[in-house]
Design a protein around this motif. Structure first.
Motif, PDB file in Angstrom:
ATOM      1  N   ILE A 296      -2.550  -1.061  13.760  1.00  0.00           N
ATOM      2  CA  ILE A 296      -1.189  -1.475  13.407  1.00  0.00           C
ATOM      3  C   ILE A 296      -1.207  -2.452  12.237  1.00  0.00           C
ATOM      4  CG2 ILE A 296       0.838  -2.757  14.234  1.00  0.00           C
ATOM      5  CD1 ILE A 296       0.274  -1.582  17.014  1.00  0.00           C
ATOM      6  N   VAL A 297      -2.123  -3.440  12.295  1.00  0.00           N
ATOM      7  CA  VAL A 297      -2.207  -4.434  11.216  1.00  0.00           C
ATOM      8  C   VAL A 297      -2.584  -3.769   9.895  1.00  0.00           C
ATOM      9  CG1 VAL A 297      -3.424  -6.491  10.398  1.00  0.00           C
ATOM     10  CG2 VAL A 297      -2.760  -6.321  12.800  1.00  0.00           C
ATOM     11  N   ILE A 298      -3.553  -2.856   9.934  1.00  0.00           N
ATOM     12  CA  ILE A 298      -3.995  -2.166   8.720  1.00  0.00           C
ATOM     13  C   ILE A 298      -2.870  -1.314   8.141  1.00  0.00           C
ATOM     14  CG2 ILE A 298      -5.531  -0.336   7.876  1.00  0.00           C
ATOM     15  CD1 ILE A 298      -7.666  -1.459   9.785  1.00  0.00           C
ATOM     16  N   TYR A 299      -2.128  -0.640   9.004  1.00  0.00           N
ATOM     17  CA  TYR A 299      -1.058   0.239   8.534  1.00  0.00           C
ATOM     18  C   TYR A 299       0.023  -0.540   7.786  1.00  0.00           C
ATOM     19  CZ  TYR A 299       2.707   3.670   8.575  1.00  0.00           C
ATOM     20  OH  TYR A 299       3.714   4.516   8.198  1.00  0.00           O
ATOM     21  N   PHE A 300       0.354  -1.736   8.283  1.00  0.00           N
ATOM     22  CA  PHE A 300       1.438  -2.511   7.677  1.00  0.00           C
ATOM     23  C   PHE A 300       0.955  -3.503   6.624  1.00  0.00           C
ATOM     24  CE2 PHE A 300       3.493  -1.189  11.659  1.00  0.00           C
ATOM     25  CZ  PHE A 300       4.687  -0.701  11.149  1.00  0.00           C
ATOM     26  N   THR A 301      -0.353  -3.559   6.367  1.00  0.00           N
ATOM     27  CA  THR A 301      -0.873  -4.457   5.339  1.00  0.00           C
ATOM     28  C   THR A 301      -0.833  -3.749   3.988  1.00  0.00           C
ATOM     29  OG1 THR A 301      -2.341  -5.554   6.923  1.00  0.00           O
ATOM     30  CG2 THR A 301      -2.869  -5.801   4.594  1.00  0.00           C
ATOM     31  N   PRO A 302      -0.170  -4.328   2.977  1.00  0.00           N
ATOM     32  CA  PRO A 302       0.019  -3.617   1.714  1.00  0.00           C
ATOM     33  C   PRO A 302      -1.129  -3.751   0.720  1.00  0.00           C
ATOM     34  CG  PRO A 302       1.245  -5.677   1.681  1.00  0.00           C
ATOM     35  CD  PRO A 302       0.585  -5.598   3.027  1.00  0.00           C
ATOM     36  N   VAL A 303      -2.027  -4.709   0.940  1.00  0.00           N
ATOM     37  CA  VAL A 303      -3.052  -5.025  -0.062  1.00  0.00           C
ATOM     38  C   VAL A 303      -4.392  -4.408   0.347  1.00  0.00           C
ATOM     39  CG1 VAL A 303      -4.199  -6.866  -1.341  1.00  0.00           C
ATOM     40  CG2 VAL A 303      -1.850  -7.185  -0.536  1.00  0.00           C
ATOM     41  N   LEU A 304      -5.093  -3.804  -0.620  1.00  0.00           N
ATOM     42  CA  LEU A 304      -6.352  -3.111  -0.335  1.00  0.00           C
ATOM     43  C   LEU A 304      -7.408  -4.040   0.224  1.00  0.00           C
ATOM     44  CD1 LEU A 304      -8.322  -0.757  -0.408  1.00  0.00           C
ATOM     45  CD2 LEU A 304      -8.674  -1.212  -2.863  1.00  0.00           C
ATOM     46  N   TRP A 305      -7.615  -5.173  -0.453  1.00  0.00           N
ATOM     47  CA  TRP A 305      -8.696  -6.070  -0.012  1.00  0.00           C
ATOM     48  C   TRP A 305      -8.434  -6.619   1.389  1.00  0.00           C
ATOM     49  CZ3 TRP A 305      -7.885 -11.088   1.433  1.00  0.00           C
ATOM     50  CH2 TRP A 305      -6.710 -11.712   1.001  1.00  0.00           C
ATOM     51  N   LEU A 306      -7.134  -6.816   1.716  1.00  0.00           N
ATOM     52  CA  LEU A 306      -6.800  -7.331   3.032  1.00  0.00           C
ATOM     53  C   LEU A 306      -6.986  -6.251   4.097  1.00  0.00           C
ATOM     54  CD1 LEU A 306      -5.935  -9.932   4.295  1.00  0.00           C
ATOM     55  CD2 LEU A 306      -3.550  -9.309   3.941  1.00  0.00           C
ATOM     56  N   ARG A 307      -6.656  -5.016   3.754  1.00  0.00           N
ATOM     57  CA  ARG A 307      -6.898  -3.917   4.685  1.00  0.00           C
ATOM     58  C   ARG A 307      -8.392  -3.781   4.985  1.00  0.00           C
ATOM     59  NH1 ARG A 307      -2.911   1.037   2.744  1.00  0.00           N
ATOM     60  NH2 ARG A 307      -1.147   0.437   4.062  1.00  0.00           N
ATOM     61  N   SER A 368      -5.003   3.831   6.753  1.00  0.00           N
ATOM     62  CA  SER A 368      -4.770   3.374   5.381  1.00  0.00           C
ATOM     63  C   SER A 368      -4.241   4.473   4.475  1.00  0.00           C
ATOM     64  CB  SER A 368      -6.086   2.826   4.795  1.00  0.00           C
ATOM     65  OG  SER A 368      -6.617   1.790   5.589  1.00  0.00           O
ATOM     66  N   LEU A 369      -3.965   5.654   5.035  1.00  0.00           N
ATOM     67  CA  LEU A 369      -3.508   6.777   4.215  1.00  0.00           C
ATOM     68  C   LEU A 369      -2.197   6.492   3.489  1.00  0.00           C
ATOM     69  CD1 LEU A 369      -4.338   9.954   6.354  1.00  0.00           C
ATOM     70  CD2 LEU A 369      -5.117   9.448   4.025  1.00  0.00           C
ATOM     71  N   ASN A 370      -1.365   5.629   4.054  1.00  0.00           N
ATOM     72  CA  ASN A 370      -0.101   5.331   3.376  1.00  0.00           C
ATOM     73  C   ASN A 370      -0.308   4.545   2.087  1.00  0.00           C
ATOM     74  OD1 ASN A 370      -0.953   3.029   4.676  1.00  0.00           O
ATOM     75  ND2 ASN A 370       1.096   2.375   5.297  1.00  0.00           N
ATOM     76  N   GLY A 371      -1.546   4.076   1.844  1.00  0.00           N
ATOM     77  CA  GLY A 371      -1.862   3.395   0.592  1.00  0.00           C
ATOM     78  C   GLY A 371      -2.515   4.309  -0.430  1.00  0.00           C
ATOM     79  N   GLY A 372      -2.696   5.574  -0.074  1.00  0.00           N
ATOM     80  CA  GLY A 372      -3.307   6.520  -0.996  1.00  0.00           C
ATOM     81  C   GLY A 372      -4.738   6.851  -0.606  1.00  0.00           C
ATOM     82  N   TRP A 373      -5.246   7.965  -1.198  1.00  0.00           N
ATOM     83  CA  TRP A 373      -6.606   8.407  -0.860  1.00  0.00           C
ATOM     84  C   TRP A 373      -7.668   7.432  -1.342  1.00  0.00           C
ATOM     85  CZ3 TRP A 373      -7.483  11.970   2.598  1.00  0.00           C
ATOM     86  CH2 TRP A 373      -6.502  12.931   2.840  1.00  0.00           C
ATOM     87  N   GLU A 374      -7.404   6.759  -2.442  1.00  0.00           N
ATOM     88  CA  GLU A 374      -8.386   5.785  -2.939  1.00  0.00           C
ATOM     89  C   GLU A 374      -8.553   4.629  -1.959  1.00  0.00           C
ATOM     90  OE1 GLU A 374      -9.096   2.832  -6.789  1.00  0.00           O
ATOM     91  OE2 GLU A 374      -7.479   4.311  -6.813  1.00  0.00           O
ATOM     92  N   THR A 375      -7.432   4.143  -1.448  1.00  0.00           N
ATOM     93  CA  THR A 375      -7.485   3.070  -0.445  1.00  0.00           C
ATOM     94  C   THR A 375      -8.233   3.528   0.802  1.00  0.00           C
ATOM     95  OG1 THR A 375      -5.397   2.138  -1.230  1.00  0.00           O
ATOM     96  CG2 THR A 375      -6.085   1.546   0.991  1.00  0.00           C
ATOM     97  N   THR A 376      -7.925   4.741   1.243  1.00  0.00           N
ATOM     98  CA  THR A 376      -8.594   5.289   2.429  1.00  0.00           C
ATOM     99  C   THR A 376     -10.102   5.378   2.211  1.00  0.00           C
ATOM    100  OG1 THR A 376      -6.630   6.587   2.968  1.00  0.00           O
ATOM    101  CG2 THR A 376      -8.693   7.259   3.992  1.00  0.00           C
ATOM    102  N   GLY A 377     -10.510   5.858   1.035  1.00  0.00           N
ATOM    103  CA  GLY A 377     -11.941   5.988   0.736  1.00  0.00           C
ATOM    104  C   GLY A 377     -12.650   4.645   0.703  1.00  0.00           C
TER     105      GLY A 377
END
Length: 401
Positions: A296-307, A368-377
């Motif tokens: 839940i925290v990861i899904y709603f966190t908007p920043v890559l480094w924080l995720r 993390s998919l809602n942040g894009g494939w790069e974020t997920t990778g």
């Protein structure tokens, strides 16, 4: 020794015992992880508040759900023991001042907790245009009144032998709480406060005037106190073994195929420990809870480094909390009778942790998919590297001592 002196002694022993275990719960690793998690949640909360408009419906519903979920946490600390239903029965009229004191102490302590909730939700209240010092104080008063109502309903159940009456008052409590929150957040805080004060006044009269001549329901008091204490020790047992915790064991027949995949009967350690992990709720429910919260925290966190940081943090917390599985192997009679080495046990724990933590890494990456494939990778790569380092370096050193 009087009854008052006996409960004073119990109170001292209770806090001494809890304090002894809490110093192991709040160890250096957990405190650091908690600080990082608090920062991540605060950052996410701050970003969310900035997106809230005064006319939004969802934040108000979210506040209702949060407060309604938090209110039942914490009950009256009575320190009643099972034998009291027999030995204190002849002098139960002397229990009234002691129980009132327990109600007062619990009310003060839990009201402080509600003050923390009021403070944390205040930025969201301001974003919804519910601002001003008077409104802030009224919101705090509403939450404290609702918590006191929850405690008074429990206190009344200690004086009632009628199960139907207890259920009726409990249903009325839930309606009153939801009605108060609805009025406070959708109509007017003053209207919600008036309803909460009215409900609180009625319960005070019911408990201390109408029901004051009632005798005590010892079975209910004992049952409620036992559940309260066991809840505390279940939490502590996630960090350190105590003689007071009672962990439930379930058959979990549906997970038999999973056990066959991750273990084999030729590897007795892995076969045994995988069954313990799945069937003993102290481990399986802990894993599910941390996995869900982290997702839940990861899904709603908007920043890559924080995720990425939250992902690594929760993987560490899950792995660290599952290390006591080694103690289960050490205490097993089977592995004491046969000459298995400590290395075999550590390898079994590593294999189980590798499977559990890799599943966690994959799920966090999908979150993390809602942040894009790069974020997920990126999240998957760093999480996987951390799992490898944790399992191959930290676990053997930790369990090898």
């Amino acid at each position: 020794m009087t009854v008052r002196d006996m409960f004073k002694k119990r109170t001292y022993e209770y806090y001494r015992r809890i304090g002894k275990y809490l110093k192991y719960v709040f160890n250096d690793h957990f405190v650091i992880a908690l600080m990082i998690l608090t920062g991540a949640l605060g950052f996410t909360y701050s970003d969310y508040v900035e997106t809230v408009a005064p006319s939004d419906l969802l934040p108000r519903l979210l506040l209702v759900v949060i407060v309604y979920s938090v209110l039942p946490v914490g009950g009256i600390r009575t320190l009643i023991e099972p034998a009291d239903g027999i030995y204190l029965l002849p002098i139960e009229k002397q229990m009234a001042p002691i129980m009132r004191r327990h109600l007062l102490v619990s009310g003060l302590f839990l009201s402080a907790g509600m003050a923390v909730i009021a403070t944390l939700t205040m930025p969201l209240m301001e974003a919804l245009d519910i601002t001003g010092q008077a409104y802030s104080l009224s919101w705090l008063a509403v939450l404290i009144c609702l918590k006191l109502i929850d405690l008074l309903v429990q206190y009344h159940s200690f004086q009632s032998d009628s199960l139907s009456l207890i259920r009726t008052i409990s249903i009325g409590k839930h309606i009153l709480i939801l009605g108060t929150l609805g009025l406070s957040l959708f109509v007017s805080l003053w209207a919600g406060l008036a309803l909460a004060l009215g409900g609180l006044s009625g319960l005070l009269y019911l408990v201390f005037s109408y029901s004051r001549e009632k005798l005590w329901n010892w079975d209910r008091m004992i049952d409620v106190e036992q559940k309260r204490v066991q809840g505390i020790y279940r939490l502590i047992n996630l960090f350190i073994e105590t003689p007071y915790g009672q962990n439930k064991v379930k058959r979990m027949k549906g997970f038999d195929p999973l056990i066959r995949v991750i273990s084999s009967k030729t590897d007795p350690h892995m076969y045994y420990i995988s069954r313990v992990f799945i069937r003993q709720t102290a481990f399986s429910e802990l894993y599910v809870r941390l996995l869900t919260i982290g997702l839940i925290v990861i899904y709603f966190t908007p920043v890559l480094w924080l995720r990425t940081l939250v992902s690594v943090l929760f993987i560490y917390l899950i792995g660290f909390q599952l290390l006591p599985l080694k103690q289960v192997l050490d205490e097993s009679v089977h592995f004491k009778l046969y000459p298995y080495t400590n290395t075999d046990k550590i390898k079994a724990i590593q294999k189980l942790l590798n499977a559990a933590l890799m599943v966690t890494s994959i799920i966090f990456s999908l979150g993390s998919l809602n942040g894009g494939w790069e974020t997920t990778g990126v999240v998957f790569l760093i999480s996987t590297l951390f799992v490898f380092g944790f399992n191959s370096v930290y676990v053997p050193r930790r369990l090898g001592h």
